[in-house]
Design a protein around this motif. Structure first.
Motif, PDB file in Angstrom:
ATOM      1  N   SER A   1      83.804  67.755  84.655  1.00 40.46           N
ATOM      2  CA  SER A   1      84.379  66.427  84.861  1.00 40.46           C
ATOM      3  C   SER A   1      85.310  66.128  83.705  1.00 40.46           C
ATOM      4  O   SER A   1      84.973  66.393  82.550  1.00 40.46           O
ATOM      5  CB  SER A   1      83.273  65.369  84.941  1.00 40.46           C
ATOM      6  N   ARG A   2      86.497  65.648  83.998  1.00 41.46           N
ATOM      7  CA  ARG A   2      87.481  65.335  82.957  1.00 41.46           C
ATOM      8  C   ARG A   2      87.264  63.901  82.501  1.00 41.46           C
ATOM      9  O   ARG A   2      87.439  62.960  83.277  1.00 41.46           O
ATOM     10  CB  ARG A   2      88.914  65.491  83.476  1.00 41.46           C
ATOM     11  N   GLU A   3      86.871  63.749  81.229  1.00 39.95           N
ATOM     12  CA  GLU A   3      86.613  62.433  80.663  1.00 39.95           C
ATOM     13  C   GLU A   3      87.557  62.183  79.496  1.00 39.95           C
ATOM     14  O   GLU A   3      88.248  63.100  79.031  1.00 39.95           O
ATOM     15  CB  GLU A   3      85.154  62.346  80.195  1.00 39.95           C
ATOM     16  N   VAL A   4      87.553  60.953  79.012  1.00 45.82           N
ATOM     17  CA  VAL A   4      88.421  60.611  77.888  1.00 45.82           C
ATOM     18  C   VAL A   4      88.058  61.428  76.654  1.00 45.82           C
ATOM     19  O   VAL A   4      88.913  61.846  75.876  1.00 45.82           O
ATOM     20  CB  VAL A   4      88.313  59.102  77.574  1.00 45.82           C
ATOM     21  N   THR A   5      86.769  61.689  76.497  1.00 45.06           N
ATOM     22  CA  THR A   5      86.315  62.420  75.315  1.00 45.06           C
ATOM     23  C   THR A   5      86.381  63.932  75.480  1.00 45.06           C
ATOM     24  O   THR A   5      86.066  64.669  74.541  1.00 45.06           O
ATOM     25  CB  THR A   5      84.859  62.023  74.993  1.00 45.06           C
ATOM     26  N   GLY A   6      86.774  64.396  76.658  1.00 48.19           N
ATOM     27  CA  GLY A   6      86.874  65.842  76.864  1.00 48.19           C
ATOM     28  C   GLY A   6      86.365  66.263  78.225  1.00 48.19           C
ATOM     29  O   GLY A   6      86.264  65.451  79.154  1.00 48.19           O
ATOM     30  N   SER A   7      86.052  67.542  78.354  1.00 47.62           N
ATOM     31  CA  SER A   7      85.562  68.103  79.616  1.00 47.62           C
ATOM     32  C   SER A   7      84.067  68.366  79.497  1.00 47.62           C
ATOM     33  O   SER A   7      83.623  69.019  78.549  1.00 47.62           O
ATOM     34  CB  SER A   7      86.298  69.408  79.945  1.00 47.62           C
ATOM     35  N   ARG A   8      83.298  67.877  80.454  1.00 46.23           N
ATOM     36  CA  ARG A   8      81.854  68.051  80.444  1.00 46.23           C
ATOM     37  C   ARG A   8      81.415  68.759  81.731  1.00 46.23           C
ATOM     38  O   ARG A   8      81.929  68.450  82.805  1.00 46.23           O
ATOM     39  CB  ARG A   8      81.145  66.694  80.344  1.00 46.23           C
ATOM     40  N   PRO A   9      80.444  69.688  81.622  1.00 47.95           N
ATOM     41  CA  PRO A   9      79.980  70.402  82.826  1.00 47.95           C
ATOM     42  C   PRO A   9      79.321  69.445  83.810  1.00 47.95           C
ATOM     43  O   PRO A   9      78.553  68.557  83.422  1.00 47.95           O
ATOM     44  CB  PRO A   9      78.970  71.409  82.276  1.00 47.95           C
ATOM     45  N   THR A  10      79.606  69.620  85.081  1.00 50.19           N
ATOM     46  CA  THR A  10      78.901  68.908  86.142  1.00 50.19           C
ATOM     47  C   THR A  10      77.559  69.602  86.365  1.00 50.19           C
ATOM     48  O   THR A  10      77.311  70.683  85.803  1.00 50.19           O
ATOM     49  CB  THR A  10      79.728  68.939  87.432  1.00 50.19           C
ATOM     50  N   PRO A  11      76.668  69.037  87.163  1.00 53.90           N
ATOM     51  CA  PRO A  11      75.411  69.745  87.478  1.00 53.90           C
ATOM     52  C   PRO A  11      75.666  71.149  88.015  1.00 53.90           C
ATOM     53  O   PRO A  11      74.959  72.094  87.655  1.00 53.90           O
ATOM     54  CB  PRO A  11      74.746  68.833  88.508  1.00 53.90           C
ATOM     55  N   LEU A  12      76.674  71.300  88.891  1.00 56.09           N
ATOM     56  CA  LEU A  12      77.013  72.625  89.401  1.00 56.09           C
ATOM     57  C   LEU A  12      77.520  73.508  88.263  1.00 56.09           C
ATOM     58  O   LEU A  12      77.181  74.701  88.181  1.00 56.09           O
ATOM     59  CB  LEU A  12      78.083  72.520  90.498  1.00 56.09           C
ATOM     60  N   GLY A  13      78.312  72.915  87.363  1.00 53.62           N
ATOM     61  CA  GLY A  13      78.826  73.678  86.230  1.00 53.62           C
ATOM     62  C   GLY A  13      77.719  74.174  85.326  1.00 53.62           C
ATOM     63  O   GLY A  13      77.749  75.319  84.853  1.00 53.62           O
TER      64      GLY A  13
ATOM     65  N   CYS B   1      74.505  78.633  83.149  1.00 54.53           N
ATOM     66  CA  CYS B   1      73.217  79.263  82.847  1.00 54.53           C
ATOM     67  C   CYS B   1      73.209  80.738  83.233  1.00 54.53           C
ATOM     68  O   CYS B   1      72.559  81.564  82.579  1.00 54.53           O
ATOM     69  CB  CYS B   1      72.090  78.527  83.586  1.00 54.53           C
ATOM     70  N   ARG B   2      73.937  81.071  84.293  1.00 53.94           N
ATOM     71  CA  ARG B   2      74.025  82.476  84.708  1.00 53.94           C
ATOM     72  C   ARG B   2      75.142  83.208  83.981  1.00 53.94           C
ATOM     73  O   ARG B   2      75.063  84.426  83.743  1.00 53.94           O
ATOM     74  CB  ARG B   2      74.270  82.561  86.231  1.00 53.94           C
ATOM     75  N   ALA B   3      76.198  82.476  83.631  1.00 55.75           N
ATOM     76  CA  ALA B   3      77.369  83.109  83.036  1.00 55.75           C
ATOM     77  C   ALA B   3      77.138  83.527  81.580  1.00 55.75           C
ATOM     78  O   ALA B   3      77.574  84.600  81.160  1.00 55.75           O
ATOM     79  CB  ALA B   3      78.577  82.172  83.111  1.00 55.75           C
ATOM     80  N   ARG B   4      76.432  82.692  80.809  1.00 54.84           N
ATOM     81  CA  ARG B   4      76.283  82.966  79.375  1.00 54.84           C
ATOM     82  C   ARG B   4      75.595  84.297  79.084  1.00 54.84           C
ATOM     83  O   ARG B   4      76.067  85.056  78.223  1.00 54.84           O
ATOM     84  CB  ARG B   4      75.546  81.815  78.691  1.00 54.84           C
ATOM     85  N   PRO B   5      74.472  84.616  79.745  1.00 56.33           N
ATOM     86  CA  PRO B   5      73.853  85.925  79.474  1.00 56.33           C
ATOM     87  C   PRO B   5      74.766  87.096  79.821  1.00 56.33           C
ATOM     88  O   PRO B   5      74.766  88.122  79.131  1.00 56.33           O
ATOM     89  CB  PRO B   5      72.592  85.917  80.359  1.00 56.33           C
TER      90      PRO B   5
END
Length: 378
Positions: free
Chosen positions: A47-59, A64-68
């Motif tokens: 989600s694009r917010e004023v303070t930056g980009s934050r992961p959505t629940p789907l993100g 969680c799968r991508a990092r490993p």
């Protein structure tokens, strides 16, 4: 893997702009890539917010799968490169957040290791460089840490402090009333518009902390230091700058009264495997402080242990001589610091620990560098 690394970078930095710099691409390119990934998956990942980009629940689920997967691939690449390095030509990979001392450092390193393939990676993000050291993508990195905004030092990375508290000066227009002063009180810049580069780790929060402590609330805008000179010269903004910064036409560089803005300069390297498993004999930082103030705060430094990489020009498997690299960096930094008139006057006026170098050098050594000794400064 490229897509997974992009998603992790956006999540880690919280900003498309910072992630693009870390990945070595432009922000529009990364934005387009993210849009394609989201179209392929069928949902928004950030989600694009004023303070930056934050992961959505789907993100968060995807991350969680991508990092490993990314971590395993990084480990694979690192191990393969280490294996290849045992038979490849000697190489030395250094990084820096940007300093005028880097040129002299490179010159000394190439003289010390003439047969080595010496490369340098410049990045405005000190945290990104520290991650590269930890991942064995760099042998050492020369970075700065804004006071009050600690860097994220990865496990297995040690620091050798070069300067415990380097003052940050201010760049302002030559026509600015405060430019007539040899030292500028912060209060005289309260009505000015300050500019900082948001990509420089800790710069914005560090400046706001200092301004708030002084009871000031000027407007702070964001921009790129590489293109700030014209804005400064026109009087539109003032910016923090390194004390070794060159004065450009229309721009004056001045110390701030009381040195409210400071950074710590240090060299980061990997801890050798033996050092990681050995019983702790004391704090690992600083290993070899260049500033006596840092030494008095943490006790005398013991012998440093270099990372387990091949030293340029040495037999495969020999440890990298980080002490030698650090010594060359010390010399290069002092050379450029003493060659800067404004910083030189500050060093003498404040009886800086850097002046201890003069005790170990002869006047002939200064003459060879084209520099004057402290006694010759009015």
């Amino acid at each position: 893997m490229r897509h997974l690394r992009a998603l992790c970078a956006i999540a880690d930095t919280g900003s498309l702009r910072k992630a693009a710099r870390q990945l070595g691409m432009t922000q529009p390119s990364l934005t387009t890539q993210l849009r394609r990934i989201e179209n392929t998956i069928g949902g928004r990942l950030f989600s694009r917010e004023v303070t930056g980009s934050r992961p959505t629940p789907l993100g968060r689920s995807v991350l969680c799968r991508a990092r490993p997967i990314v971590a395993e691939m990084n480990a694979l690449v690192s191990e393969v490169r280490q294996e290849a390095g045992r038979t490849a030509d000697a190489r030395l990979r250094i990084g820096s957040t940007g300093s005028r001392a880097v040129v002299g450092w490179l010159r000394r390193l190439r003289a010390r290791y003439p047969e080595a393939d010496t490369t340098i990676h410049i990045d405005v993000s000190a945290n990104a460089l520290l991650q590269m050291v930890a991942a064995n993508q760099l042998d050492v990195a020369f970075v700065h840490e804004v006071e009050g905004a600690p860097l994220r030092v990865p496990e297995g990375v040690e620091r050798r402090v070069l300067v415990a508290r380097e003052p940050q000066f201010v760049a302002l227009a030559e026509t600015h009333p405060a430019a007539a002063r040899p030292v500028v009180p912060l209060a005289e810049l309260a009505a000015d518009q300050w500019m900082v580069d948001p990509s420089v780790d800790g710069e914005g929060p560090g400046l706001r902390r200092v301004l708030a402590a002084a009871g000031l609330n000027p407007r702070v805008v964001y921009g790129d230091y590489l293109t700030a000179a014209d804005l400064v010269a026109s009087g539109e903004v003032v910016t923090p700058c390194q004390p070794t910064a060159r004065s450009r036409q229309g721009v004056a560089v001045r110390p701030l009264h009381g040195d409210p803005l400071t950074v710590r300069l240090f060299l980061a390297s990997r801890v050798a495997p033996a050092a990681r498993t050995a019983p702790a004999a004391g704090p690992a930082e600083p290993v070899r402080p260049a500033d006596p103030a840092a030494e008095s705060a943490s006790g005398p430094a013991g012998p440093a242990t270099g990372p387990a990489t091949s030293a340029p020009g040495a037999a495969p498997g020999d440890p990298l001589d980080v002490d030698a690299l650090f010594g060359d960096l010390e010399d290069a930094y002092f050379e450029i610091a003493w060659a800067s008139p404004t910083y030189r006057q500050w060093l003498v006026r404040n009886e800086s620990p850097l002046l201890r170098f003069h005790d170990a050098r002869t006047h002939e050594a200064f003459d060879a560098m084209g520099l004057a000794g402290p006694a010759e400064v009015s």
